[in-house]
Design a protein around this motif. Structure first.
Motif, PDB file in Angstrom:
ATOM      1  N   GLU A  14     -12.826  13.658  -4.298  1.00 42.11           N
ATOM      2  CA  GLU A  14     -12.234  12.652  -5.190  1.00 42.11           C
ATOM      3  C   GLU A  14     -10.711  12.623  -5.090  1.00 42.11           C
ATOM      4  O   GLU A  14     -10.014  12.276  -6.048  1.00 42.11           O
ATOM      5  CB  GLU A  14     -12.675  12.884  -6.637  1.00 42.11           C
ATOM      6  CG  GLU A  14     -14.181  12.781  -6.835  1.00 42.11           C
ATOM      7  CD  GLU A  14     -14.592  12.900  -8.284  1.00 42.11           C
ATOM      8  OE1 GLU A  14     -13.706  13.119  -9.144  1.00 42.11           O
ATOM      9  OE2 GLU A  14     -15.794  12.763  -8.562  1.00 42.11           O
ATOM     10  N   ARG A  15     -10.196  12.943  -3.918  1.00 45.62           N
ATOM     11  CA  ARG A  15      -8.754  12.907  -3.729  1.00 45.62           C
ATOM     12  C   ARG A  15      -8.300  11.485  -3.424  1.00 45.62           C
ATOM     13  O   ARG A  15      -8.839  10.832  -2.526  1.00 45.62           O
ATOM     14  CB  ARG A  15      -8.334  13.812  -2.576  1.00 45.62           C
ATOM     15  CG  ARG A  15      -6.804  13.795  -2.462  1.00 45.62           C
ATOM     16  CD  ARG A  15      -6.268  14.456  -1.248  1.00 45.62           C
ATOM     17  NE  ARG A  15      -4.817  14.295  -1.227  1.00 45.62           N
ATOM     18  CZ  ARG A  15      -4.025  14.782  -0.297  1.00 45.62           C
ATOM     19  NH1 ARG A  15      -4.519  15.457   0.705  1.00 45.62           N
ATOM     20  NH2 ARG A  15      -2.709  14.577  -0.348  1.00 45.62           N
ATOM     21  N   VAL A  75      -8.227   4.179  -3.323  1.00 46.89           N
ATOM     22  CA  VAL A  75      -9.248   4.681  -2.405  1.00 46.89           C
ATOM     23  C   VAL A  75      -9.266   6.201  -2.477  1.00 46.89           C
ATOM     24  O   VAL A  75      -8.213   6.844  -2.396  1.00 46.89           O
ATOM     25  CB  VAL A  75      -8.969   4.223  -0.955  1.00 46.89           C
ATOM     26  CG1 VAL A  75     -10.048   4.737  -0.007  1.00 46.89           C
ATOM     27  CG2 VAL A  75      -8.871   2.703  -0.885  1.00 46.89           C
ATOM     28  N   TYR A  76     -10.464   6.759  -2.637  1.00 45.47           N
ATOM     29  CA  TYR A  76     -10.637   8.201  -2.749  1.00 45.47           C
ATOM     30  C   TYR A  76     -11.410   8.727  -1.542  1.00 45.47           C
ATOM     31  O   TYR A  76     -12.298   8.056  -1.016  1.00 45.47           O
ATOM     32  CB  TYR A  76     -11.405   8.550  -4.026  1.00 45.47           C
ATOM     33  CG  TYR A  76     -10.706   8.132  -5.293  1.00 45.47           C
ATOM     34  CD1 TYR A  76      -9.856   8.998  -5.980  1.00 45.47           C
ATOM     35  CD2 TYR A  76     -10.892   6.849  -5.816  1.00 45.47           C
ATOM     36  CE1 TYR A  76      -9.218   8.613  -7.148  1.00 45.47           C
ATOM     37  CE2 TYR A  76     -10.260   6.456  -6.992  1.00 45.47           C
ATOM     38  CZ  TYR A  76      -9.415   7.337  -7.647  1.00 45.47           C
ATOM     39  OH  TYR A  76      -8.786   6.948  -8.799  1.00 45.47           O
ATOM     40  N   ARG A 111     -14.303   7.278   0.658  1.00 40.57           N
ATOM     41  CA  ARG A 111     -15.619   7.514   0.059  1.00 40.57           C
ATOM     42  C   ARG A 111     -15.879   6.617  -1.153  1.00 40.57           C
ATOM     43  O   ARG A 111     -16.993   6.211  -1.399  1.00 40.57           O
ATOM     44  CB  ARG A 111     -15.756   8.982  -0.377  1.00 40.57           C
ATOM     45  CG  ARG A 111     -15.597  10.002   0.733  1.00 40.57           C
ATOM     46  CD  ARG A 111     -16.672   9.865   1.780  1.00 40.57           C
ATOM     47  NE  ARG A 111     -16.636  11.000   2.724  1.00 40.57           N
ATOM     48  CZ  ARG A 111     -17.279  11.017   3.879  1.00 40.57           C
ATOM     49  NH1 ARG A 111     -18.008   9.969   4.246  1.00 40.57           N
ATOM     50  NH2 ARG A 111     -17.193  12.062   4.670  1.00 40.57           N
ATOM     51  N   LEU A 112     -14.825   6.339  -1.893  1.00 43.04           N
ATOM     52  CA  LEU A 112     -14.961   5.547  -3.118  1.00 43.04           C
ATOM     53  C   LEU A 112     -13.737   4.676  -3.278  1.00 43.04           C
ATOM     54  O   LEU A 112     -12.611   5.129  -3.058  1.00 43.04           O
ATOM     55  CB  LEU A 112     -15.100   6.470  -4.338  1.00 43.04           C
ATOM     56  CG  LEU A 112     -15.060   5.812  -5.723  1.00 43.04           C
ATOM     57  CD1 LEU A 112     -16.304   4.947  -5.951  1.00 43.04           C
ATOM     58  CD2 LEU A 112     -14.924   6.859  -6.820  1.00 43.04           C
ATOM     59  N   SER A 150       0.831  -1.199   0.000  1.00 43.65           N
ATOM     60  CA  SER A 150       0.000   0.000   0.000  1.00 43.65           C
ATOM     61  C   SER A 150       0.866   1.250   0.000  1.00 43.65           C
ATOM     62  O   SER A 150       1.913   1.296   0.655  1.00 43.65           O
ATOM     63  CB  SER A 150      -0.921   0.009   1.228  1.00 43.65           C
ATOM     64  OG  SER A 150      -1.788  -1.116   1.218  1.00 43.65           O
ATOM     65  N   TYR A 151       0.397   2.279  -0.710  1.00 42.80           N
ATOM     66  CA  TYR A 151       1.142   3.531  -0.850  1.00 42.80           C
ATOM     67  C   TYR A 151       0.235   4.701  -0.457  1.00 42.80           C
ATOM     68  O   TYR A 151      -0.964   4.709  -0.778  1.00 42.80           O
ATOM     69  CB  TYR A 151       1.607   3.721  -2.295  1.00 42.80           C
ATOM     70  CG  TYR A 151       2.473   2.601  -2.815  1.00 42.80           C
ATOM     71  CD1 TYR A 151       3.862   2.693  -2.800  1.00 42.80           C
ATOM     72  CD2 TYR A 151       1.901   1.445  -3.350  1.00 42.80           C
ATOM     73  CE1 TYR A 151       4.658   1.659  -3.296  1.00 42.80           C
ATOM     74  CE2 TYR A 151       2.691   0.413  -3.836  1.00 42.80           C
ATOM     75  CZ  TYR A 151       4.062   0.523  -3.809  1.00 42.80           C
ATOM     76  OH  TYR A 151       4.837  -0.503  -4.297  1.00 42.80           O
ATOM     77  N   TYR A 152       0.839   5.706   0.232  1.00 44.46           N
ATOM     78  CA  TYR A 152       0.082   6.846   0.738  1.00 44.46           C
ATOM     79  C   TYR A 152       0.809   8.147   0.392  1.00 44.46           C
ATOM     80  O   TYR A 152       2.053   8.206   0.459  1.00 44.46           O
ATOM     81  CB  TYR A 152      -0.080   6.744   2.254  1.00 44.46           C
ATOM     82  CG  TYR A 152      -0.728   5.454   2.687  1.00 44.46           C
ATOM     83  CD1 TYR A 152      -2.098   5.333   2.803  1.00 44.46           C
ATOM     84  CD2 TYR A 152       0.065   4.327   2.946  1.00 44.46           C
ATOM     85  CE1 TYR A 152      -2.690   4.133   3.179  1.00 44.46           C
ATOM     86  CE2 TYR A 152      -0.512   3.117   3.314  1.00 44.46           C
ATOM     87  CZ  TYR A 152      -1.884   3.034   3.424  1.00 44.46           C
ATOM     88  OH  TYR A 152      -2.458   1.836   3.780  1.00 44.46           O
ATOM     89  N   PRO A 153       0.067   9.194   0.046  1.00 41.39           N
ATOM     90  CA  PRO A 153       0.712  10.501  -0.176  1.00 41.39           C
ATOM     91  C   PRO A 153       1.456  10.936   1.081  1.00 41.39           C
ATOM     92  O   PRO A 153       0.969  10.770   2.200  1.00 41.39           O
ATOM     93  CB  PRO A 153      -0.469  11.430  -0.473  1.00 41.39           C
ATOM     94  CG  PRO A 153      -1.566  10.518  -0.956  1.00 41.39           C
ATOM     95  CD  PRO A 153      -1.390   9.246  -0.193  1.00 41.39           C
ATOM     96  N   LEU A 154       2.628  11.518   0.900  1.00 42.35           N
ATOM     97  CA  LEU A 154       3.459  11.873   2.048  1.00 42.35           C
ATOM     98  C   LEU A 154       2.799  12.929   2.925  1.00 42.35           C
ATOM     99  O   LEU A 154       2.952  12.914   4.151  1.00 42.35           O
ATOM    100  CB  LEU A 154       4.824  12.373   1.574  1.00 42.35           C
ATOM    101  CG  LEU A 154       5.731  11.323   0.910  1.00 42.35           C
ATOM    102  CD1 LEU A 154       7.057  11.967   0.522  1.00 42.35           C
ATOM    103  CD2 LEU A 154       5.960  10.136   1.837  1.00 42.35           C
ATOM    104  N   ASP A 155       2.045  13.863   2.328  1.00 40.55           N
ATOM    105  CA  ASP A 155       1.440  14.912   3.138  1.00 40.55           C
ATOM    106  C   ASP A 155       0.339  14.377   4.044  1.00 40.55           C
ATOM    107  O   ASP A 155      -0.053  15.033   5.010  1.00 40.55           O
ATOM    108  CB  ASP A 155       0.910  16.037   2.256  1.00 40.55           C
ATOM    109  CG  ASP A 155      -0.195  15.584   1.318  1.00 40.55           C
ATOM    110  OD1 ASP A 155      -0.105  14.450   0.803  1.00 40.55           O
ATOM    111  OD2 ASP A 155      -1.142  16.351   1.097  1.00 40.55           O
TER     112      ASP A 155
END
Length: 264
Positions: free
Chosen positions: A240-241, A235-236, A201-202, A167-172
């Motif tokens: 829709e981020r 996953v958003y 959400r999506l 799994s990968y996540y935005p650093l911020d």
């Protein structure tokens, strides 16, 4: 020919299968098992019957059966018939894992997979800041060469590896949170992301069949280069981020995905 199968027209040009005979025998028996014609606990046809069905030698039939044993689809004991292994194929319902776990509850995958008495657990393999694969980077809206927070884990049922999850996540979002810590997250990341103000959400899945990589082959203890099921799950949250992109890999011959739809 078994009931319900289709006879494919043959010609000199297309009647060409590069696989050895024992691999072709195993393929046909594997299909009988996975389609349910040979149900869990059922005896496979005898060696005599298989020799006649496939016009094969005893040694060739035994090599085919060994492949199925190595794939954990059948069980063979000295002096007894070869039988289809119980629970030889898992039906995975992705929708059951999407919602965040309730407070104090374990990761939802563990809860769902433990139903029926199975011992499900996760093993954390890696936490690091990395440049993700191109399809993951695109899904997370990363600039070329951009990095993300990686969490890699192996999911096991009754101590057998069943799924490799990266799994990968935005650093911020992930930096300076429990996502970046090298420990398991109570309740899983969906609950944590919701607590951080990024409720899921999506969820969008893209599923493909692929030949396993070396890493996947080793981690899942695969017996051969049978295809794996690779899911790219994005996953958003609000607006829709994209807040998480995961690559989930499981053995194709031991798993099937179940999606449910309602008519409008």
């Amino acid at each position: 020919m078994r009931s319900g199968s289709v006879t494919v027209p043959r010609s000199e040009e297309d009647d060409f299968d590069r696989r050895s005979l024992h691999e072709r025998i195993a393929a046909d028996l594997r299909d009988d098992i996975m389609s349910g014609d040979l149900s869990p606990g059922a005896n496979l046809p005898s060696t005599v019957q298989l020799k006649a069905r496939f016009d094969a030698s005893n040694a060739t039939v035994q090599k085919a059966l060994q492949l199925l044993k190595d794939e954990r689809l059948v069980v063979g004991r000295a002096g007894a018939a070869v039988t289809v292994r119980e629970h030889r194929q898992r039906t995975v319902r992705p929708a059951a894992y999407m919602a965040p776990a309730e407070p104090g509850e374990p990761y939802r995958w563990v809860t769902e997979s433990s139903k029926g008495g199975a011992g499900a657990r996760s093993e954390l393999l890696e936490v690091a800041e990395v440049v993700p694969p191109a399809d993951v980077a695109e899904a997370l809206w990363l600039a070329p060469g951009g990095t993300a927070l990686l969490r890699g884990q192996l999911l096991l049922i009754d101590d057998e590896p069943v799924e490799l999850v990266t799994s990968y996540y935005p650093l911020d979002i992930a930096q300076d949170t429990a996502i970046a810590a090298r420990r398991r997250i109570k309740g899983g990341t969906p609950a944590l992301l919701a607590d951080l103000g990024h409720p899921p959400r999506l969820t969008v899945d893209k599923v493909s069949a692929r030949v396993p990589t070396q890493e996947q082959y080793r981690a899942l203890q695969l017996p051969s280069d049978l295809p794996v099921l690779r899911t790219l799950r994005v996953v958003y949250s609000d607006g829709e981020r994209p807040i998480e992109a995961s690559v989930l890999v499981k053995a194709g011959h031991l798993n099937e995905l179940r999606y449910e739809f309602t008519a409008d």
